[in-house]
Write a protein that holds these residues in place. Structure first.
Motif, PDB file in Angstrom:
ATOM      1  N   LEU A  94       0.822  -1.338  -0.006  1.00 46.88           N
ATOM      2  CA  LEU A  94       0.084  -0.029  -0.001  1.00 46.88           C
ATOM      3  C   LEU A  94       0.841   1.270   0.088  1.00 46.88           C
ATOM      4  O   LEU A  94       2.066   1.135   0.606  1.00 46.88           O
ATOM      5  N   SER A  95       0.460   2.303  -0.632  1.00 46.19           N
ATOM      6  CA  SER A  95       1.145   3.351  -0.531  1.00 46.19           C
ATOM      7  C   SER A  95       1.184   4.136   0.872  1.00 46.19           C
ATOM      8  O   SER A  95       0.470   3.700   1.656  1.00 46.19           O
ATOM      9  N   PRO A  96       2.365   4.600   1.192  1.00 44.96           N
ATOM     10  CA  PRO A  96       2.568   5.312   2.264  1.00 44.96           C
ATOM     11  C   PRO A  96       1.638   6.332   2.920  1.00 44.96           C
ATOM     12  O   PRO A  96       1.607   6.792   3.999  1.00 44.96           O
ATOM     13  N   ASN A  97       0.799   6.864   1.820  1.00 47.90           N
ATOM     14  CA  ASN A  97      -0.080   7.832   2.145  1.00 47.90           C
ATOM     15  C   ASN A  97      -1.681   7.244   2.382  1.00 47.90           C
ATOM     16  O   ASN A  97      -2.483   8.023   2.374  1.00 47.90           O
ATOM     17  N   LEU A  98      -1.654   5.920   2.748  1.00 45.38           N
ATOM     18  CA  LEU A  98      -2.945   5.490   2.895  1.00 45.38           C
ATOM     19  C   LEU A  98      -2.774   4.678   4.373  1.00 45.38           C
ATOM     20  O   LEU A  98      -1.737   4.295   4.603  1.00 45.38           O
ATOM     21  N   GLU A  99      -3.924   4.855   4.825  1.00 44.69           N
ATOM     22  CA  GLU A  99      -3.941   4.366   6.274  1.00 44.69           C
ATOM     23  C   GLU A  99      -4.754   2.816   6.307  1.00 44.69           C
ATOM     24  O   GLU A  99      -5.723   2.780   5.536  1.00 44.69           O
ATOM     25  N   LEU A 100      -4.241   1.899   7.117  1.00 41.72           N
ATOM     26  CA  LEU A 100      -5.220   0.740   7.500  1.00 41.72           C
ATOM     27  C   LEU A 100      -6.305   1.154   8.309  1.00 41.72           C
ATOM     28  O   LEU A 100      -6.119   1.651   9.483  1.00 41.72           O
ATOM     29  N   LEU A 124      -5.438  11.450   2.323  1.00 41.93           N
ATOM     30  CA  LEU A 124      -4.803  12.327   1.610  1.00 41.93           C
ATOM     31  C   LEU A 124      -5.130  12.315   0.062  1.00 41.93           C
ATOM     32  O   LEU A 124      -5.097  11.212  -0.367  1.00 41.93           O
ATOM     33  N   LEU A 246       1.053  19.749   8.765  1.00 45.88           N
ATOM     34  CA  LEU A 246       0.954  18.136   8.783  1.00 45.88           C
ATOM     35  C   LEU A 246       0.709  17.826   7.231  1.00 45.88           C
ATOM     36  O   LEU A 246       0.577  18.795   6.490  1.00 45.88           O
ATOM     37  N   MET A 247       1.056  16.587   6.967  1.00 46.58           N
ATOM     38  CA  MET A 247       0.924  16.109   5.716  1.00 46.58           C
ATOM     39  C   MET A 247      -0.449  16.084   5.070  1.00 46.58           C
ATOM     40  O   MET A 247      -0.819  16.456   3.887  1.00 46.58           O
ATOM     41  N   THR A 248      -1.450  15.998   6.030  1.00 54.46           N
ATOM     42  CA  THR A 248      -2.753  15.967   5.791  1.00 54.46           C
ATOM     43  C   THR A 248      -3.547  17.207   6.027  1.00 54.46           C
ATOM     44  O   THR A 248      -4.632  17.342   5.432  1.00 54.46           O
TER      45      THR A 248
END
Lengths: 417, 297
Positions: A94-100, A124, A246-248
């Motif tokens: 998974l992309s590091p910009n996705l959360e489980l 994001l 923050l990134m988001t």
């Protein structure tokens, strides 16, 4: 099929070391018992090695490939392998910009046909790659494995979150033009009802008001208000300096979310929307409307990567030829570290463009990282920013100072008149 | 004196004796090259003796009691090969001495001589029965004590001391002192397996794990949160811009203002001084707070 990589584990090393140690000791001590022990361990290792499950076929499907920020996607995996001994380990990249959100993208499964599902959250926007699936075939004792990648990478398109806000016209200046849908109280071909009049032979049948006909016994037709259509141009600051915080949640992301929400509303009112994105370079999208325009704009916004340090001044100079006369301009920028802002706004206002500056406060986003403690430099930068906003206001532009504590909904209320 | 630890070197030196470095090899041996057989012919003994890995001696006084054949050589570099035959080299073949009766000049401290042996194992229980070792020992004692006397055998000093516990003794003995090549292979194999296992422990395989990078953050304008003296110019600009904007003046009109007019626009003596010279009685934080509070009067 991708090539398999072989590897072994610490447990295999322990088995091998035990077997070898017992073998040596059995020879030294002339002990048959130790020799039997050594051979048994060695036999177990070899037996385990020969019972790897067959190479599995893995399919991974997302229930949607296009979502908006903060939405979730369910990933369903089907793993099909031969054999009944051993273990299958799958890991869906998974992309590091996705959360489980629920479950795990790593699963240990028995051989045969298995299913595994998990839910991914997309906080994001962007095109986030998912897959391929990493597959490991293990022996029953977890001593050895063979690893390979299965499937092709897919992109999960995450559009910026959109907020409805209050519908209306965009307030770009205190007393100047009003872009967007403008009801001018004239009879035309709009959607808002205006009045009823008597039928003439040139009127289309679908305008006949049958209730009025039943009431009066004469054919009556509905009349609608006419609407004017306006081009609205967004200038979006996608410089690297806008990624503070923050990134988001940072000035760039806020600007993009506001732009998406405003664009949707403006397009719904039959306006045309254009984009100028500046950062690493200046990209101009000519004003467009009608079906598909929102999708196109959302894709452009989704693909923005904060980088570079092009200025508002250079982007205005570049985009001047694309601007419709007197069209409203919305500048979405933190305005930080850009010495050309004043001149650019002066140029736009001077050319008759009603200009609205919505500025997420970058320095306040940074302050949040210091746990909202007022560091000395903050005072200087905050005052400098206040002066700049004051000056832009004095030039005739309308300025909205967007503090991080206020959400997109608040900004929409500020923008809509 | 029979010493294989070098602890009697001082006494030997007083007697004009020194030990040569390296094992002595000769053409006369029993079983293997480590067990050398010497032909002894003295006034008190005539026969053969057996030594185990003897060294050799140099002496400046006295007489040699046991000597090698003329084919003997000393393995100085310890590689087991007679690979340096140049004249004068210890490995050159020639007669070597393994037992010497000294006759030193000890007039200042006493008198008498001593017998130095280059192999202490010659009189060990296990070796006394070999060749004429036992007879040589008896004859030597009779020669040294023709009228009889007390014999003291001092076997009390050893170096290094052996480990105390049985387990440590066994491990130490197997690893360090064993002469059994098979046992060395066993120990080496086990140690190698243990080292490989330990090396693998420090580089274990890991399960893949999803890495989420959304908690990253960034700063730009506040990367250096403290105010530095070089920020003074920007602070003055902030003050002047604020004064200009709150008075509704254009840049051109504000630029034409004299110092006195500027003082009047600011209306604060300390801020005026700061606007003029950049100096202020206080910290940079104080001046920025003061600028933030400033309002047009």
């Amino acid at each position: 099929m991708a090539e398999e990589v072989r590897n072994y584990t610490l447990r295999a090393m322990a088995y091998a070391a035990s077997s070898l140690t017992l073998l040596v000791l059995s020879l030294v001590l002339s002990s048959e018992l130790l020799l039997v022990g050594s051979l048994v361990i060695g036999a177990i290792m070899l037996l385990s090695l020969t019972t790897l499950p067959g190479r599995p076929r893995v399919t991974a499907e997302m229930d949607r490939t296009q979502v908006f920020e903060e939405e979730t996607v369910r990933v369903d995996m089907v793993i099909d392998s031969r054999g009944s001994w051993g273990n299958i380990e799958v890991f869906h990249r998974l992309s590091p910009n996705l959360e489980l959100d629920k479950g795990s993208n790593l699963a240990l499964l028995p051989p045969g046909r298995s299913r595994h599902s998990f839910v991914v959250k997309a906080p994001l926007r962007g095109y986030h790659p998912t897959g391929p699936t990493l597959v490991r075939r293990w022996d029953p004792l977890w001593l050895w494995y063979r690893e390979s990648a299965s499937g092709e990478p897919q992109n999960l398109t995450v559009f910026p979150a959109m907020h409805q806000g209050r519908q209306g016209t965009v307030k770009v200046s205190q007393n100047l033009h009003r872009p967007g849908e403008m009801k001018v109280k004239r009879i035309g071909s709009g959607k808002e009802f205006h009045s009823i009049r008597g039928y003439t032979t040139t009127d289309p049948f679908n305008t006949i008001n049958w209730k009025a006909f039943a009431r009066t016994g004469k054919l009556q037709v509905n009349q609608y208000e006419t609407e004017t259509v306006t081009d609205v141009m967004f200038f979006i600051d996608a410089r690297l300096v806008g990624r503070v915080g923050l990134m988001t949640d940072n000035p760039v992301e806020r600007s993009i979310r506001l732009c998406a929400s405003l664009s949707s509303a403006l397009l719904n009112m039959s306006n045309r929307v254009g984009l100028v994105v500046y950062g690493r370079s200046v990209n101009v999208t000519k004003p467009k409307g009608g079906p598909g325009a929102l999708q196109s704009i959302l894709h452009i916004l989704t693909d923005i990567t904060p980088s570079g340090q092009d200025t508002l001044g250079s982007s205005v100079t570049y985009a001047l030829s694309y601007l419709s006369p007197n069209c409203p301009i919305l500048i979405l920028s933190s305005l930080a570290e850009d010495p050309t802002v004043k001149e650019a706004v002066r140029q736009l206002v001077g050319r008759g463009h009603p200009t609205l500056v919505v500025s997420p406060s970058g320095v306040d986003f940074e302050r949040m990282l210091y746990s909202d403690v007022t560091v000395p430099k903050y005072l200087l930068k905050k005052l400098s920013r206040e002066n700049l906003l004051m000056e832009l206001g004095s030039m005739g532009a309308r300025v909205v100072d967007w503090h991080p504590g206020k959400d997109v909904q608040w900004a929409l209320l500020e923008v809509w008149e | 004196m029979a010493d294989d630890e070098g602890m009697t070197s001082g006494v030997a030196e007083d007697h004009g004796v020194s030990y040569a470095k390296g094992q002595l090899y000769d053409q006369d041996f029993v079983g293997d090259v480590n067990h050398l057989k010497f032909d002894v012919s003295t006034s008190f003994f005539d026969g053969f003796v057996l030594m185990n890995r003897p060294a050799s001696l140099f002496f400046t006084s006295g007489v040699a009691l046991i000597a090698s054949s003329s084919s003997a050589w000393v393995d100085q570099n310890g590689n087991g090969l007679n690979d340096n035959l140049s004249s004068g080299s210890p490995e050159a073949q020639g007669v070597r001495y393994v037992c010497v009766l000294t006759d030193p000049d000890l007039s200042q401290t006493g008198g008498g001589g001593a017998v130095f042996l280059s192999d202490p194992s010659m009189f060990m229980n296990g070796m006394l029965g070999s060749e004429g070792n036992g007879q040589f020992a008896k004859a030597l004692i009779e020669f040294l004590l023709p009228d009889g006397g007390m014999i003291v055998i001092d076997d009390s000093v050893h170096d290094p001391p052996l480990p105390s516990s049985p387990l440590r003794k066994a491990a130490y003995g197997v690893a360090m002192f064993t002469t059994d090549i098979n046992m060395k292979i066993v120990v080496g194999t086990l140690v190698t397996v243990a080292l490989l296992s330990i090396a693998y422990l420090y580089n274990p395989l890991e399960r893949p794990e999803h890495v989420c990078l959304l908690d990253r953050s960034g700063v730009a304008e506040l990367a250096e949160p403290e105010l530095a003296p070089e920020d003074s110019n920007e602070a003055r600009k902030v003050l002047l811009d604020r004064v200009r904007l709150l008075h509704g003046l254009s840049v051109e009109a504000f630029s034409r203002a004299s110092w006195e007019e500027l003082d009047g626009l600011i209306g604060d003596k300390e801020l005026s001084a700061f606007a003029r010279s950049g100096r202020y009685d206080g910290t940079m934080e104080d001046i920025m707070e003061e600028v933030g509070r400033w309002q047009r009067k």
